[in-house]
Design a protein around this motif. Sequence first.
Motif, PDB file in Angstrom:
ATOM      1  N   ILE A   1      23.872   1.334  16.415  1.00 34.91           N
ATOM      2  CA  ILE A   1      23.794   0.976  14.995  1.00 34.91           C
ATOM      3  C   ILE A   1      22.339   1.028  14.550  1.00 34.91           C
ATOM      4  O   ILE A   1      21.475   0.387  15.155  1.00 34.91           O
ATOM      5  CB  ILE A   1      24.394  -0.415  14.736  1.00 34.91           C
ATOM      6  CG1 ILE A   1      25.856  -0.449  15.199  1.00 34.91           C
ATOM      7  CG2 ILE A   1      24.305  -0.761  13.255  1.00 34.91           C
ATOM      8  CD1 ILE A   1      26.532  -1.786  15.002  1.00 34.91           C
ATOM      9  N   ILE A   2      22.075   1.780  13.498  1.00 37.62           N
ATOM     10  CA  ILE A   2      20.717   1.930  12.964  1.00 37.62           C
ATOM     11  C   ILE A   2      20.689   1.381  11.544  1.00 37.62           C
ATOM     12  O   ILE A   2      21.484   1.836  10.688  1.00 37.62           O
ATOM     13  CB  ILE A   2      20.288   3.416  12.957  1.00 37.62           C
ATOM     14  CG1 ILE A   2      20.416   3.980  14.382  1.00 37.62           C
ATOM     15  CG2 ILE A   2      18.893   3.570  12.407  1.00 37.62           C
ATOM     16  CD1 ILE A   2      21.113   5.278  14.446  1.00 37.62           C
ATOM     17  N   VAL A   3      19.826   0.423  11.277  1.00 43.43           N
ATOM     18  CA  VAL A   3      19.647  -0.116   9.931  1.00 43.43           C
ATOM     19  C   VAL A   3      18.684   0.805   9.188  1.00 43.43           C
ATOM     20  O   VAL A   3      17.502   0.883   9.522  1.00 43.43           O
ATOM     21  CB  VAL A   3      19.119  -1.556   9.956  1.00 43.43           C
ATOM     22  CG1 VAL A   3      18.913  -2.065   8.529  1.00 43.43           C
ATOM     23  CG2 VAL A   3      20.086  -2.463  10.706  1.00 43.43           C
ATOM     24  N   ARG A   4      19.196   1.512   8.175  1.00 41.67           N
ATOM     25  CA  ARG A   4      18.381   2.458   7.427  1.00 41.67           C
ATOM     26  C   ARG A   4      17.882   1.910   6.080  1.00 41.67           C
ATOM     27  O   ARG A   4      16.853   2.352   5.572  1.00 41.67           O
ATOM     28  CB  ARG A   4      19.189   3.740   7.157  1.00 41.67           C
ATOM     29  CG  ARG A   4      19.426   4.598   8.387  1.00 41.67           C
ATOM     30  CD  ARG A   4      18.122   5.132   8.953  1.00 41.67           C
ATOM     31  NE  ARG A   4      18.353   6.125  10.008  1.00 41.67           N
ATOM     32  CZ  ARG A   4      17.437   6.553  10.843  1.00 41.67           C
ATOM     33  NH1 ARG A   4      16.220   6.063  10.758  1.00 41.67           N
ATOM     34  NH2 ARG A   4      17.724   7.443  11.785  1.00 41.67           N
ATOM     35  N   GLN A   5      18.634   0.969   5.546  1.00 45.68           N
ATOM     36  CA  GLN A   5      18.246   0.422   4.237  1.00 45.68           C
ATOM     37  C   GLN A   5      18.552  -1.064   4.197  1.00 45.68           C
ATOM     38  O   GLN A   5      19.355  -1.590   4.972  1.00 45.68           O
ATOM     39  CB  GLN A   5      18.994   1.127   3.106  1.00 45.68           C
ATOM     40  CG  GLN A   5      18.688   2.606   2.954  1.00 45.68           C
ATOM     41  CD  GLN A   5      19.372   3.198   1.746  1.00 45.68           C
ATOM     42  OE1 GLN A   5      19.280   2.655   0.653  1.00 45.68           O
ATOM     43  NE2 GLN A   5      20.070   4.300   1.950  1.00 45.68           N
TER      44      GLN A   5
ATOM     45  N   VAL B   1      23.603   2.005   8.735  1.00 45.24           N
ATOM     46  CA  VAL B   1      24.122   0.972   7.839  1.00 45.24           C
ATOM     47  C   VAL B   1      23.021   0.449   6.909  1.00 45.24           C
ATOM     48  O   VAL B   1      21.825   0.679   7.134  1.00 45.24           O
ATOM     49  CB  VAL B   1      24.708  -0.219   8.632  1.00 45.24           C
ATOM     50  CG1 VAL B   1      25.851   0.228   9.524  1.00 45.24           C
ATOM     51  CG2 VAL B   1      23.618  -0.920   9.443  1.00 45.24           C
ATOM     52  N   MET B   2      23.474  -0.294   5.896  1.00 43.58           N
ATOM     53  CA  MET B   2      22.590  -1.128   5.081  1.00 43.58           C
ATOM     54  C   MET B   2      22.796  -2.571   5.516  1.00 43.58           C
ATOM     55  O   MET B   2      23.919  -2.966   5.860  1.00 43.58           O
ATOM     56  CB  MET B   2      22.913  -0.977   3.595  1.00 43.58           C
ATOM     57  CG  MET B   2      22.609   0.410   3.022  1.00 43.58           C
ATOM     58  SD  MET B   2      23.116   0.569   1.285  1.00 43.58           S
ATOM     59  CE  MET B   2      22.074  -0.674   0.513  1.00 43.58           C
ATOM     60  N   ALA B   3      21.710  -3.375   5.520  1.00 45.53           N
ATOM     61  CA  ALA B   3      21.807  -4.776   5.930  1.00 45.53           C
ATOM     62  C   ALA B   3      21.234  -5.680   4.846  1.00 45.53           C
ATOM     63  O   ALA B   3      20.246  -5.331   4.173  1.00 45.53           O
ATOM     64  CB  ALA B   3      21.058  -4.994   7.242  1.00 45.53           C
ATOM     65  N   ARG B   4      21.857  -6.818   4.679  1.00 42.12           N
ATOM     66  CA  ARG B   4      21.447  -7.757   3.630  1.00 42.12           C
ATOM     67  C   ARG B   4      20.112  -8.406   3.974  1.00 42.12           C
ATOM     68  O   ARG B   4      19.887  -8.845   5.103  1.00 42.12           O
ATOM     69  CB  ARG B   4      22.509  -8.831   3.420  1.00 42.12           C
ATOM     70  CG  ARG B   4      22.137  -9.864   2.349  1.00 42.12           C
ATOM     71  CD  ARG B   4      23.165 -10.956   2.236  1.00 42.12           C
ATOM     72  NE  ARG B   4      24.406 -10.465   1.666  1.00 42.12           N
ATOM     73  CZ  ARG B   4      25.470 -11.228   1.455  1.00 42.12           C
ATOM     74  NH1 ARG B   4      25.439 -12.507   1.795  1.00 42.12           N
ATOM     75  NH2 ARG B   4      26.560 -10.713   0.932  1.00 42.12           N
ATOM     76  N   TYR B   5      19.257  -8.523   2.986  1.00 43.30           N
ATOM     77  CA  TYR B   5      17.949  -9.162   3.151  1.00 43.30           C
ATOM     78  C   TYR B   5      18.103 -10.683   3.298  1.00 43.30           C
ATOM     79  O   TYR B   5      18.972 -11.293   2.675  1.00 43.30           O
ATOM     80  CB  TYR B   5      17.063  -8.855   1.937  1.00 43.30           C
ATOM     81  CG  TYR B   5      15.757  -9.605   1.918  1.00 43.30           C
ATOM     82  CD1 TYR B   5      14.691  -9.202   2.723  1.00 43.30           C
ATOM     83  CD2 TYR B   5      15.602 -10.738   1.129  1.00 43.30           C
ATOM     84  CE1 TYR B   5      13.493  -9.901   2.724  1.00 43.30           C
ATOM     85  CE2 TYR B   5      14.415 -11.442   1.124  1.00 43.30           C
ATOM     86  CZ  TYR B   5      13.351 -11.022   1.921  1.00 43.30           C
ATOM     87  OH  TYR B   5      12.180 -11.726   1.919  1.00 43.30           O
ATOM     88  N   GLY B   6      17.248 -11.264   4.162  1.00 40.87           N
ATOM     89  CA  GLY B   6      17.158 -12.716   4.251  1.00 40.87           C
ATOM     90  C   GLY B   6      18.051 -13.356   5.295  1.00 40.87           C
ATOM     91  O   GLY B   6      18.025 -14.576   5.464  1.00 40.87           O
TER      92      GLY B   6
END
Length: 272
Positions: free
Chosen positions: A265-269, A229-234
Motif C-alpha cells: 500500500i502506497i500513500v500518494r495523496q 491510496v489517499m489517506a486522511r490528514y491528522g
Amino acid sequence: MEVIAFIGPSGSGKSHRAQAVAYDYQAEAIIDDGLLIKGSRILAGVSAKEQPTRVGAIKTALFTDPQHAAEVKAQIAALAPSRLLLISTSREMACRIAKQLDLPLPSLFIDITEVATPQEIARAKQIRKQLGKHVIPVPTVEVKSRFKGNFIEPLKTFLRRRSAPLGRPKSLWIEQTLVRPTFNLLGHFYISEKVIEQLATYLVRDGVISHPKVEVEDTSGGLSLNIEVMARYGIPWRPHLQAAQARVKEGVENLTGLTVKAVNIIVRQVFF
C-alpha cells in the motif's frame, strides 16, 4: 517434529513421487491435498480432489475449514511423527499449510526438479492438461470409500529415481490411484485480474483510506497487489494501513482461493 516441504507447480508429478520422496527422507507421514497419509493408509482429512470446484479444492488443500484442520491436527498429535513430508505448489503455500496445522515451518524445501527430469515433468503436465487425471499416493482400496469422482483406476509404478541416498534402491514399486476430480468434468473457469482489483478496492477502504488504485501482479508464488491510496490528514496511518493489508489479503484469499503473496500500500495523496 521436523517438516520437509516437497514443492512444484500443479500437475508436475508431486503426488506421483510423494511416497518415494518420503522414503528417501525417512518421513513417517505425508500431507497431500488435504489428506494425512501414512504408508498405504489415509489416516485423516478430506481430499481436495473430491471438491466440486477448483476454489473448493484450493481451500481444502489449505485446511481453511476449522473442523477439517482439527481432525488432521488430532491425528498428527496421536501419530507424533518425527518427520513429516508436506506437499505444496510453493514455499509460501507450504508455510501457510504448516501454520494452519500448527506445525513447525519447513526446515527443508525439495523442488520437483530435484527428483524428476524435465521430460518427466512435461509428461505429467500433459496428462493433467489433456486427461484431467490426478494421483492420490495410496492404493485404490483406500480411495474408493472416500472419493466421489466417476473415474478411479489403480496405478502401480516402478519408479526410477534420479538419485537415491546411500544404501537405498534406485527404483521402487509404488501403488497409487488415478482419479478424475469432479471439477475436471465441469470445464474450466478463470478469475480475471479485474475482479481481484475490484475486491481489493472494496476491502482496502475505511474512514482513513480512500480512492484506491489497484494493480495486480500474478507471480509464481502468488498474487502481489500494489495499491495506491489517499489517506486522511491528522490520524496515525500505520495501524490503518496494516489493518488494510490484512483485510485485503484475507478477503481475496477466502473469496477466490488464490494465494496473495504481498499487499503493498502506497500513500500518494492526503485529504483533509
